[in-house]
Design a protein around this motif. Structure first.
Motif, mmCIF file in Angstrom:
data_model
loop_
_atom_site.group_PDB
_atom_site.id
_atom_site.type_symbol
_atom_site.label_atom_id
_atom_site.label_comp_id
_atom_site.label_asym_id
_atom_site.label_seq_id
_atom_site.Cartn_x
_atom_site.Cartn_y
_atom_site.Cartn_z
ATOM 1 N N ASP A 116 146.452 36.348 -16.841
ATOM 2 C CA ASP A 116 146.252 36.699 -16.192
ATOM 3 C C ASP A 116 145.127 35.636 -15.284
ATOM 4 O OD1 ASP A 116 146.585 38.225 -13.716
ATOM 5 O OD2 ASP A 116 144.705 39.751 -14.802
ATOM 6 N N HIS A 117 144.907 36.061 -13.682
ATOM 7 C CA HIS A 117 143.392 34.804 -13.661
ATOM 8 C C HIS A 117 142.678 36.461 -13.128
ATOM 9 C CE1 HIS A 117 146.012 31.189 -13.413
ATOM 10 N NE2 HIS A 117 147.042 32.325 -12.362
ATOM 11 N N GLY A 135 139.180 35.680 -17.920
ATOM 12 C CA GLY A 135 140.420 34.512 -18.873
ATOM 13 C C GLY A 135 141.116 35.459 -18.987
#
Length: 500
Positions: free
Chosen positions: A174-175, A179
């Motif tokens: 995921d962004h 992080g």
């Protein structure tokens, strides 16, 4: 869904071999290279020599009576269990790192989950490097096809098996500002990804770097329950838990919550009813919950029974979600909590172990027959694993058998077959208190243990059951799959192995 597909590739086997590790437990020592068992008479003395303080706390929250377990009027030999356990094995085409670090200095078993489909077939999920494998198994515990591999997935938070595939609670890339990974629910049907639902993200201001998850299915919707880490606002950097209901088609439903209890001891999730209800257990410590510390089952009368590893009994309910655990022992002992009433507001806490020189971890519970329960846990003395204990108890927490101590451990959900027999996946290894060279040990074999139910639970007289038949040996397969991508993809695991 764009970017997600399953390609099944059955490669011809380089060789065929037959691996026979069916174990009559009486011959376990010779047949499995070190499997052994023993009777251990349960200790009924409370850990601290007294029953727990059950006075109601300030605010009028309900107290939970607590006491040490005692033996039932008729107590059976643990041979009731020993003579009905058999073990089979499957070769893995990828390495399985079967131990994971923990906060107490004792490595925990990497979770495997076994789930039973309505037609009696099984799915077994296990973690490989940067992917999760789901191995299809028939009712005779034989491989029935290649693995499905979910690339880019970490951690098994829960698994539901269907006749056409499975649904997996896991974590994906995921962004976000940390992080960290996002929680995701992935449905695979007929070798295709039916849906992928992200359960955390920028819109909800959270991540899930460690699921410690639970997944339930009631026939029409899923309930997901897992750890979250806040990314902004008042929750930034804080830990909590989240419940998200999801429809059978992959649509996020109303209900649940964004931020629940911390649950240091652990959390559990009810299942098998029209709606699921979560409960967590808090001893005031720090850190997120330990999923291997708590397990839960539903009784025939609809009540819930929770087994946990804790340094004290469950004493009172702090709020609608959280039960308080009062630390009073030096080491973790096995506590069984009988929940009843609206929103499980009533509880009776019974502790099964009392030796403070022993750490009791990795607790699991499952129904055995009509009214008995199987409780299992790993015992450690001076940081060294001394075996896994198996004990039958009744609906009041009383001992029905002495402990059966085995090297067959339980690292995930104990699945219930259609005839009531119990099955779980494990690795035939002994955990170490530390690892060498910065790397964790791996294995290329996974074992399936089956416990045949030999009595109803309401009587001490065993009844005979038909013997298991063995279907023809399937062809072995070899491993393969595409390169992992940041968003998980599913491919044929084509996992190798000749079986039984």
């Amino acid at each position: 869904m764009s970017g997600m597909r399953i390609k099944v590739r059955d490669r011809a086997a380089r060789r065929r071999r037959r691996l026979v590790i069916g174990i009559p437990l009486a011959l376990a020592l010779a047949a499995a290279g070190g499997l052994a068992f023993a009777d251990v008479t349960p200790q009924a003395t409370p850990v601290n020599g007294t029953t727990a303080n059950t006075s109601a706390p300030t605010g009028g929250a309900a107290p939970a009576p607590a006491a040490a377990a005692v033996t039932a009027p008729t107590m059976m030999s643990s041979s009731v269990l020993a003579t009905n356990i058999s073990v089979t094995a499957v070769s893995l085409g990828s390495a399985f790192s079967y131990l994971s670090p923990s906060t107490n200095g004792i490595p925990t078993w990497t979770r495997t989950v076994t789930a039973v489909a309505p037609n009696g077939t099984l799915e077994v999920a296990w973690q490989a490097s940067n992917s999760i494998h789901v191995t299809p198994v028939n009712r005779y515990l034989q491989r029935r096809g290649p693995d499905v591999v979910i690339n880019g997935a970490w951690e098994i938070g829960g698994l539901v098996a269907f006749n056409d595939g499975f649904t997996l609670l896991t974590r994906v890339a995921d962004h976000n500002r940390y992080g960290e990974t996002a929680a995701a629910l992935i449905r695979v049907a007929n070798n295709h990804v039916a849906f992928v639902v992200r359960l955390t993200g920028s819109s909800s201001h959270d991540t899930s770097p460690a699921l410690n998850g639970q997944l339930a299915w009631n026939g029409s919707q899923y309930t997901t329950y897992f750890t979250v880490h806040g990314t902004s606002g008042s929750s930034a950097g804080q830990w909590g838990d989240k419940m998200v209901p999801v429809s059978g088609s992959g649509r996020v439903l109303s209900g649940g919550w964004e931020w629940g209890c911390r649950g240091d001891v652990g959390r559990s999730l009810s299942s098998g009813s029209s709606s699921s209800y979560a409960t967590c257990y808090d001893d005031g410590g720090s850190g997120s919950s330990k999923s291997s510390s708590v397990d839960q089952m539903k009784t025939a009368n609809g009540n819930q029974v929770v087994a946990l590893s804790a340094r004290g009994p469950v004493t009172y309910k702090k709020n609608s979600l959280t039960w308080s655990v009062s630390p009073r022992w030096r080491t973790n002992q096995v506590v069984v909590v009988f929940l009843s009433g609206s929103h499980w507001r009533n509880a009776q806490s019974v502790f099964l172990t009392s030796d403070q020189s022993t750490q009791n971890l990795n607790v699991h519970i499952a129904p055995y027959g009509q009214s008995a329960m199987l409780v299992t846990w790993d015992a450690y003395r001076n940081g060294q694993y001394t075996g896994t204990h198996f004990r039958l108890i009744d609906s009041q927490g009383r001992f029905l058998t002495a402990d059966l101590v085995l090297t067959i451990h339980v690292s995930g959900t104990i699945a219930v077959l259609g005839n009531g027999d119990l099955v779980w996946a494990f690795v035939q290894q002994t955990p170490a208190s530390y690892h060498h060279g910065g790397s964790w040990p791996t294995t290329t074999h996974l074992f399936l243990a089956r416990l045949r139910v030999s009595f109803s639970g309401s009587s001490s007289s065993p009844t005979s059951l038909p013997s298991m038949s063995v279907s023809p040996t399937p062809s072995p397969m070899t491993s393969g799959g595409p390169t992992p991508t940041p968003w998980p993809t599913a491919s044929a695991g084509t996992t190798a192995g000749s079986h039984w």
